[in-house]
Enzyme design. Structure first.
Site, PDB file in Angstrom:
ATOM      1  CG  ASP A  87      -1.762   1.185   1.346  1.00  0.00           C
ATOM      2  OD1 ASP A  87      -1.416   2.222   0.737  1.00  0.00           O
ATOM      3  OD2 ASP A  87      -2.810   1.096   2.028  1.00  0.00           O
ATOM      4  CG  LEU A  88       2.177   2.420  -3.748  1.00  0.00           C
ATOM      5  CD1 LEU A  88       2.056   2.965  -5.159  1.00  0.00           C
ATOM      6  CD2 LEU A  88       3.564   1.814  -3.541  1.00  0.00           C
ATOM      7  CE  LYS A 147       4.970  11.308 -22.992  1.00  0.00           C
ATOM      8  NZ  LYS A 147       3.799  10.486 -23.263  1.00  0.00           N
ATOM      9  CE  LYS A 181      10.542   5.635 -30.467  1.00  0.00           C
ATOM     10  NZ  LYS A 181       9.799   4.406 -30.632  1.00  0.00           N
ATOM     11  CD  GLU A 215       1.284   7.420 -31.929  1.00  0.00           C
ATOM     12  OE1 GLU A 215       1.320   6.313 -31.387  1.00  0.00           O
ATOM     13  OE2 GLU A 215       0.918   8.461 -31.364  1.00  0.00           O
ATOM     14  CG  ASP A 234       0.544  11.451 -25.573  1.00  0.00           C
ATOM     15  OD1 ASP A 234       0.908  10.947 -24.493  1.00  0.00           O
ATOM     16  OD2 ASP A 234       0.247  10.762 -26.578  1.00  0.00           O
ATOM     17  CG  HIS A 239       7.994  11.396 -27.270  1.00  0.00           C
ATOM     18  ND1 HIS A 239       8.691  10.943 -26.177  1.00  0.00           N
ATOM     19  CD2 HIS A 239       6.770  10.804 -27.192  1.00  0.00           C
ATOM     20  CE1 HIS A 239       7.923  10.111 -25.477  1.00  0.00           C
ATOM     21  NE2 HIS A 239       6.754  10.020 -26.073  1.00  0.00           N
TER      22      HIS A 239
END
Ligand code: BG6
Length: 489
Positions: A87-88, A147, A181, A215, A234, A239
């Site tokens: 339990d955090l 992220k 990448k 995408e 996002d 990125h």
């Protein structure tokens, strides 16, 4: 050889079984994980180590076939896997974690302990604080932050404040998986391992630079998360801007993390700030409508599950910016990203200027100019586009040709995926491919005026058909300067 413990908070979550476990398995399969490693998954529910191993094994069926373990391979990998319920918010659960880290190895505590926070970011502060309170923040410990690192500048600063109150900056590994990448590492090699391009890498030779992260997929079942995020947060804030910094940065004096990150930060600080007029002029936001991708009819964003009716969330952004320094003054940098575009295609295109005085018939015009294409996805490679004579006569028109380098062919056995690279680097303590807090905050500072301008604007994003390259305004943005996106050239 260094021993390590890797603790995965969010141990049953999507990121863990979709990306982290497959990457760890690949590292194990390639013999790259240092021996003496243990992986501890932490989550809310009660289960045994064996039940967790069975859960992960089952999830591997969703991973692409070449990356799936055989039963024997899985049995070997599974020996590294452990599970712990936590339990955090409970201090005594962290005390238990500390005992596990310090007392449960026959050879004494591991040399390195990596705390990987693959949880929702609202849990980052509590986890960091509790780790600190339990004494799990000593020099052997590293913390990896997934992220999204905040929602805007203030929330990113809040997270960083807590992280810094518990850990030193050298212990904090902020993930941007694009930096892992192979093509991105090759960009560093291309620019700083070769003398060839450096004299050309400037305003005198380069007409414009385009970064496209396209995408084919839509938001899938992530509609609720995505709707609070949008493409700017996002993909652009992290990125796309990280790629821009690697293209535009000055040569660092060494290959050390801070030498590189200092140069990247300077680029972020040199980006032309957005006024509200500049947002209207230089940023295009779009949202997909129903259309066809790869021959398949797909719904529009507003029809996706968990997307609120009438949402103004952007699924596409194209923007124009400039890096305001001597090297780049006046060179447009175009950034573009979107879901449900014509193809999964991530690339950086460096368009060089035309020859100053054309002597061949029909060879003037940008569509024929030299360009260097750095391909990230679907395959990574390099293309150098040139004009050549076919040898068909004395007054012939030149034809475009390209020199293509396919890294899969050049290095058939040595490719390492993004998460595998980043996990191995976090275990080894190499920070080069991780984002420093000041870079991350500067990136937020730069995108915030765009977020503010959009929040004031009742018109909303421009529609585009799924399967297209975004709203026509994105083409107009580039055409205004006399340029064209790569697929329109
Ligand atoms: C993530 C975004 O950071 O990157 C996703 O949150 C996106 O929305 C993904 O789909 C794209 O990553 P990749 O490696 O598939 O290009």
């Amino acid at each position: 050889m260094m021993s390590f413990d890797l603790v995965l908070f969010g141990g049953t979550g999507d990121l863990t079984w979709r990306k982290l476990m497959p990457a760890l398995f690949q590292a194990h399969r390639h013999g790259k994980l240092p021996p003496g490693g243990r992986i501890l998954a932490v989550a809310r529910d009660e289960r045994s180590d064996d039940a967790y191993r069975a859960f992960i094994q089952e999830r591997f069926s969703e991973v692409e076939a070449s990356k799936r373990p055989s039963d024997d391979e899985f049995a070997q990998f599974a020996a590294l896997l452990h599970y712990r319920r936590m339990d955090l918010s409970q201090p005594d659960h962290y005390a238990g974690l500390r005992r596990w880290v310090e007392d449960s190895r026959s050879d004494g505590p591991a040399d390195t302990v990596v705390m990987y926070l693959a949880t929702s970011p609202y849990l980052f502060p509590v986890i960091c604080e509790q780790l600190g309170a339990a004494g799990l923040n000593g020099p052997r410990v590293r913390v990896v932050l997934e992220k999204p690192l905040g929602h805007d500048l203030a929330s990113a600063q809040d997270i960083n404040r807590v992280v810094k109150s518990v850990f030193q900056e050298q212990q904090a590994f902020r993930i941007d998986h694009y930096l892992g990448k192979p093509a991105v590492q090759n960009l560093m090699a291309l620019r700083f391992g070769n003398a060839l391009f450096e004299p050309l890498w400037r305003r005198e030779s380069i007409a414009n630079i385009q970064i496209t992260l396209a995408e084919g997929l839509g938001v899938g079942t992530r509609g609720d998360y995505y709707d609070k995020t949008g493409a700017l947060r996002d993909m652009v804030q992290n990125h796309a801007l990280q790629l821009l910094t690697m293209i535009a940065m000055e040569p660092p004096s060494t290959n050390d993390a801070d030498a590189i990150r200092d140069e990247k930060l300077k680029v972020l600080k040199s980006l032309r700030p957005f006024s509200s007029e500049a947002v209207a002029r230089d940023v295009v936001r779009g949202q997909y409508r129903a259309g066809t991708v790869n021959g398949q009819a797909v719904p529009g964003y507003l029809e996706e599950v968990k997307v609120p009716p009438g949402s103004h969330c952007e699924t596409f952004v194209a923007l124009r910016t400039e890096v305001q320094n001597w090297r780049w003054a006046g060179v447009p940098f175009y950034l573009r990203t979107g879901k449900r575009l014509a193809a999964r295609d991530a690339q950086i295109v460096v368009n060089f200027r035309e020859v100053p005085h054309p002597i061949f018939p029909g060879s003037s015009g940008l569509s024929r100019a030299n360009k260097l294409v750095i391909k990230l996805q679907p395959e990574d490679g390099l293309e150098l586009h040139l004009l050549a004579a076919k040898g068909g006569g004395s007054n012939e028109t030149l034809s475009p040709v390209s020199l293509d380098l396919d890294f899969d062919k050049a290095f058939p056995t040595e490719r390492v995926g993004a998460y595998e690279r980043l996990l191995l680097d976090a275990i080894a303590g190499r920070l080069n491919l991780f984002v420093r807090s000041d870079e991350q905050e500067q990136a937020w500072r730069w995108v915030e005026p765009v977020l503010h301008a959009w929040a004031q604007d009742s018109v909303g994003p421009r529609p585009y058909a799924a399967g297209s390259w975004g709203p026509p305004a994105a083409s107009a943005l580039v055409a205004r300067d006399g340029h064209a996106w790569a697929e329109e050239q």
